[in-house]
Design a protein around this motif. Structure first.
Motif, short mmCIF file in Angstrom:
data_model
loop_
_atom_site.label_atom_id
_atom_site.label_comp_id
_atom_site.label_asym_id
_atom_site.label_seq_id
_atom_site.Cartn_x
_atom_site.Cartn_y
_atom_site.Cartn_z
N GLU A 352 0.82 -1.19 0.00
CA GLU A 352 0.00 0.00 0.00
C GLU A 352 0.87 1.26 0.00
O GLU A 352 1.94 1.30 0.60
CB GLU A 352 -0.93 0.03 1.22
N ILE A 353 0.36 2.29 -0.68
CA ILE A 353 0.98 3.61 -0.65
C ILE A 353 -0.11 4.64 -0.40
O ILE A 353 -1.31 4.34 -0.56
CB ILE A 353 1.73 3.93 -1.96
N SER A 354 0.28 5.84 -0.02
CA SER A 354 -0.71 6.87 0.28
C SER A 354 -0.47 8.15 -0.51
O SER A 354 -1.23 9.11 -0.37
CB SER A 354 -0.71 7.19 1.78
N ALA A 355 0.59 8.18 -1.30
CA ALA A 355 0.89 9.35 -2.14
C ALA A 355 1.64 8.86 -3.36
O ALA A 355 2.40 7.88 -3.30
CB ALA A 355 1.70 10.37 -1.36
N PHE A 356 1.46 9.56 -4.49
CA PHE A 356 2.10 9.07 -5.72
C PHE A 356 2.15 10.19 -6.77
O PHE A 356 1.50 11.24 -6.64
CB PHE A 356 1.33 7.88 -6.29
N SER A 357 2.91 9.95 -7.79
CA SER A 357 2.88 10.72 -9.03
C SER A 357 3.09 9.73 -10.16
O SER A 357 3.63 8.63 -9.93
CB SER A 357 3.96 11.81 -9.04
N PHE A 358 2.67 10.07 -11.35
CA PHE A 358 2.84 9.14 -12.47
C PHE A 358 3.24 9.91 -13.72
O PHE A 358 3.08 11.14 -13.81
CB PHE A 358 1.56 8.33 -12.72
N GLU A 359 3.75 9.19 -14.68
CA GLU A 359 4.13 9.79 -15.95
C GLU A 359 3.89 8.78 -17.06
O GLU A 359 3.94 7.56 -16.84
CB GLU A 359 5.60 10.23 -15.93
#
Length: 441
Positions: A352-359
């Motif tokens: 699990e994660i709670s923050a992200f960015s994508f490209e």
């Protein structure tokens, strides 16, 4: 004692291979018992580098003919101005005679023993004087040499060598300019070592230092010109040598950047690097290659088994193409078969994660199927998804363009991310991505 360097131009790069068969000496066997000629006959551009030292150059004189074991002698002379004027007239050139204080020839005659198939004439060029001369009047200078022999024949087509010097000031520069992407995956060591090479064009024979600076204003300008939001890498995240030391024998040295992975956030960071000083007064920093935007970002190590879609096109565009680092390959959602609902691409994370960015990167050929609206949603179980954000502005619409999202931090954690495309650039349902990247924690 001053050091002397040996530098040749590109056109003179093969001057020092001197076997009989390579020089085609056999073409003279039927006509002459012994014949002499310049291997580098005719006009030879020669690039010299202004280093505060003289430059040594080698010119080859070959012995050919049917009696290769003969002894002979040949004289080497410099054409006078009258002879050069005739050459200029015949060849429609405008060469000026190189002044004799700009060079020194090591011999004016050569004696060939029976075993000698070639000899080399050494010429020492005063590079600084030639540089000042050319800069003063912007003329083309030449050192015109001629072979003569009282005992044997000299090939009339190869009896002259015209050495045309030009002078460049050696420069130091970043091997790669513009934005340089560096990704740190979750399975990397705690301290990650990255390098950014600094180069010089000539074979290095000197000891000197270059100073590297951080230019925040350059990063602001890059963001404005490229519509990006790169953040300055925080000072407590990295260590970097701001002095790069060159030593003899090495023409490339690295800026070494050590990243503390545990302190690195999930935003797109960068170090705006500039070469700001050099301790060798004879060298310069290349003004066109003196900077680099050294990008650093954390990246989740995606594998193809973590990807799924409800709309895989059966004829092309496999999921694995998103992770192969090749913009020429692509993932294509279904266009040849009907799919109920909007098409999506889903990433199933290992934790699990709670923050992200994508490209992502659009298709190389064109942006016809580039997404025009993307709904990003998250889920803990992979079944029930909650919308996180809808993106319908700033998305790329042309071929081979990259989109990088801002950091996204919803009020819940998730293990599954779904990217649903509600429409593409032309209004259709299907979409195409060539590459995908994800950062998060």
């Amino acid at each position: 004692m001053k050091k002397k360097i040996l530098i040749t131009s590109l056109l003179a790069g093969m001057l020092f291979t001197n076997t009989a068969c390579e020089d085609n000496k056999e073409e003279f066997l039927s006509d002459f018992s012994t014949i002499l000629y310049f291997k580098q006959s005719g006009e030879t551009p020669l690039t010299l580098y202004k280093t505060g030292e003289t430059t040594n150059y080698k010119l080859t004189v070959n012995k050919a003919g049917s009696e290769l074991n003969s002894t002979t002698e040949v004289a080497i002379s410099v054409l006078d101005k009258a002879a050069l004027d005739i050459y200029n007239l015949e060849n429609r050139t405008e060469y000026e005679l190189l002044p004799n204080d700009c060079y020194q020839i090591d011999q004016t005659a050569m004696s060939f023993a029976a075993t000698d198939l070639y000899k080399q004439l050494g010429i020492e060029f005063n590079t600084d004087k030639i540089h000042d001369l050319i800069n003063a009047d912007q003329k083309s200078y030449v050192l015109p040499l001629q072979l003569t022999s009282a005992n044997d024949s000299v090939n009339s087509e190869k009896n002259r060598a015209f050495i045309i010097p030009s002078v460049e000031i050696p420069s130091v520069y970043f091997e790669k300019n513009g934005y340089l992407s560096n990704s740190i995956t979750e399975d990397a060591d705690e301290i990650v070592t990255l390098t950014c090479p600094i180069k010089m064009l000539v074979d290095n024979q000197w000891t000197f230092d270059c100073t590297v600076s951080i230019d925040e204003a350059m990063l602001d300008q890059y963001n404005q010109e490229n519509n990006t939001e790169l953040k300055l890498l925080p000072a407590d995240v990295y260590e970097m040598n701001k002095t790069v030391s060159f030593v003899p024998g090495s023409s490339t040295q690295d800026i070494v950047i050590k990243i503390n992975k545990s302190k690195l956030g999930f935003e797109n960071y960068a170090l705006p690097l500039v070469l700001s000083d050099i301790t060798n007064k004879n060298f310069v920093i290349d003004a066109k290659k003196n900077s680099c935007i050294f990008g650093v970002k954390s990246k989740i190590n995606l594998t193809v088994d973590m990807l799924e879609t409800n709309a895989l096109e059966p004829t092309e565009g496999a999921l694995k193409n998103l992770l192969d680092g090749d913009v020429a390959t692509m993932f294509h959602s279904a266009w040849s078969v009907a799919v109920d609902g909007d098409h999506y691409l889903q990433v199933n994370l290992k934790k699990e994660i709670s923050a992200f960015s994508f490209e992502y990167t659009t298709r190389k050929e064109n942006g016809n199927a580039a997404p025009a609206e993307i709904i990003v949603s998250g889920s803990k179980d992979g079944k029930t998804f909650t919308e996180i954000v809808t993106i319908n502005e700033g998305l790329p619409t042309e071929g081979a363009q990259q989109y990088a999202s801002k950091p996204i931090q919803p009020d819940f954690s998730f293990k599954h991310l779904r990217f649903t495309v509600t429409k593409n650039k032309t209004g259709g349902k299907f979409f195409v991505w060539s590459e995908l990247g994800l950062s998060g924690k």
